[in-house]
Design a protein around this motif. Structure first.
Motif, PDB file in Angstrom:
ATOM      1  N   THR A  57       0.834  -1.203   0.000  1.00  0.00           N
ATOM      2  CA  THR A  57       0.000   0.000   0.000  1.00  0.00           C
ATOM      3  C   THR A  57       0.872   1.258   0.000  1.00  0.00           C
ATOM      4  N   THR A  58       2.034   1.189   0.622  1.00  0.00           N
ATOM      5  CA  THR A  58       2.962   2.324   0.619  1.00  0.00           C
ATOM      6  C   THR A  58       3.457   2.585  -0.796  1.00  0.00           C
ATOM      7  N   GLN A  59       3.796   1.522  -1.515  1.00  0.00           N
ATOM      8  CA  GLN A  59       4.253   1.679  -2.893  1.00  0.00           C
ATOM      9  C   GLN A  59       3.136   2.240  -3.776  1.00  0.00           C
ATOM     10  N   VAL A  60       1.930   1.733  -3.609  1.00  0.00           N
ATOM     11  CA  VAL A  60       0.786   2.210  -4.386  1.00  0.00           C
ATOM     12  C   VAL A  60       0.551   3.692  -4.110  1.00  0.00           C
ATOM     13  N   GLY A  61       0.616   4.065  -2.845  1.00  0.00           N
ATOM     14  CA  GLY A  61       0.418   5.460  -2.469  1.00  0.00           C
ATOM     15  C   GLY A  61       1.483   6.389  -3.016  1.00  0.00           C
ATOM     16  N   GLY A  69      -2.599   7.193 -14.014  1.00  0.00           N
ATOM     17  CA  GLY A  69      -3.371   7.411 -15.231  1.00  0.00           C
ATOM     18  C   GLY A  69      -2.913   6.551 -16.400  1.00  0.00           C
ATOM     19  N   ALA A  70      -1.674   6.079 -16.351  1.00  0.00           N
ATOM     20  CA  ALA A  70      -1.118   5.262 -17.435  1.00  0.00           C
ATOM     21  C   ALA A  70      -1.449   3.781 -17.292  1.00  0.00           C
ATOM     22  N   LEU A  71      -1.914   3.378 -16.133  1.00  0.00           N
ATOM     23  CA  LEU A  71      -2.205   1.959 -15.922  1.00  0.00           C
ATOM     24  C   LEU A  71      -3.303   1.480 -16.867  1.00  0.00           C
ATOM     25  N   THR A  90      -6.152  12.518  -5.068  1.00  0.00           N
ATOM     26  CA  THR A  90      -5.539  12.988  -6.315  1.00  0.00           C
ATOM     27  C   THR A  90      -5.281  11.831  -7.266  1.00  0.00           C
ATOM     28  N   GLN A  91      -4.820  10.709  -6.743  1.00  0.00           N
ATOM     29  CA  GLN A  91      -4.582   9.537  -7.584  1.00  0.00           C
ATOM     30  C   GLN A  91      -5.902   9.006  -8.157  1.00  0.00           C
TER      31      GLN A  91
END
Length: 181
Positions: A57-61, A69-71, A90-91
């Motif tokens: 979750t830290t990496q995702v954040g 947006g590129a995923l 924002t993400q």
């Protein structure tokens, strides 16, 4: 895994998309947040759904809005519900309509109310009836008046009685005759 950890941020930044795709999930999970931050959109798109699922979750954040947006939709499916909850407002706002539509019902249910509030009317209309039906009463009550007004009549069919009861008078006032009918 120790070899990946030994790479500098600069070295990670020059990995080819094919090299990124070849990383084991344990290696992806071992990447530091600063390493992830330097990946460009081509490198991000090279990650598999399983590799995305291995992110903490830290990496995702720590992913940038450009990276989020590129995923691809298939990559978004790799997010665990805890990852969805870890995404910042924002993400979430950086998600495309296609990405939002790709969320599973479980992932849609994991969206925080503050995150739902930033979805555009186009993103809201992109939700499937099943995704809308999966929203909790609290989530439905947190939709903005504009979002409620943007819901399609077919999406509204998934609302439970408790969801309808959770709507404020202002939200109800935003409903069209088609949505009510």
């Amino acid at each position: 895994t120790t070899q990946i950890v030994a790479l500098t941020t600069t070295q990670v930044g020059v990995l080819k998309a094919t090299q990124i795709a070849a990383l084991r999930v344990t290696q992806v999970a071992a990447l530091e947040t600063t390493d992830l931050a330097v990946l460009n959109t081509t490198q991000i798109r090279a990650l598999t759904g399983s590799q995305i699922g291995a992110l903490t979750t830290t990496q995702v954040g720590a992913l940038t809005t450009t990276q989020v947006g590129a995923l691809l939709g298939t990559q978004v499916l790799g997010f665990e519900t805890s990852d969805i909850a870890a995404l910042t407002t924002t993400q979430i706002g950086a998600l495309t309509t296609t990405q939002v539509a790709a969320l599973t019902t479980t992932q849609a249910r994991a969206l925080e109310t503050t995150d739902l509030a930033v979805l555009t009317t186009t993103q809201i209309r992109g939700l499937s009836s099943a995704q809308v039906a999966a929203l909790t009463t609290t989530q439905v009550g947190a939709l903005t008046t504009t979002q409620v007004g943007a819901l399609l009549a077919t999406q509204m069919l998934g609302f439970e009685t408790s969801d309808i009861a959770a709507l404020t008078t202002t939200q109800v006032g935003a409903l069209s005759t088609t949505q009510i009918g």
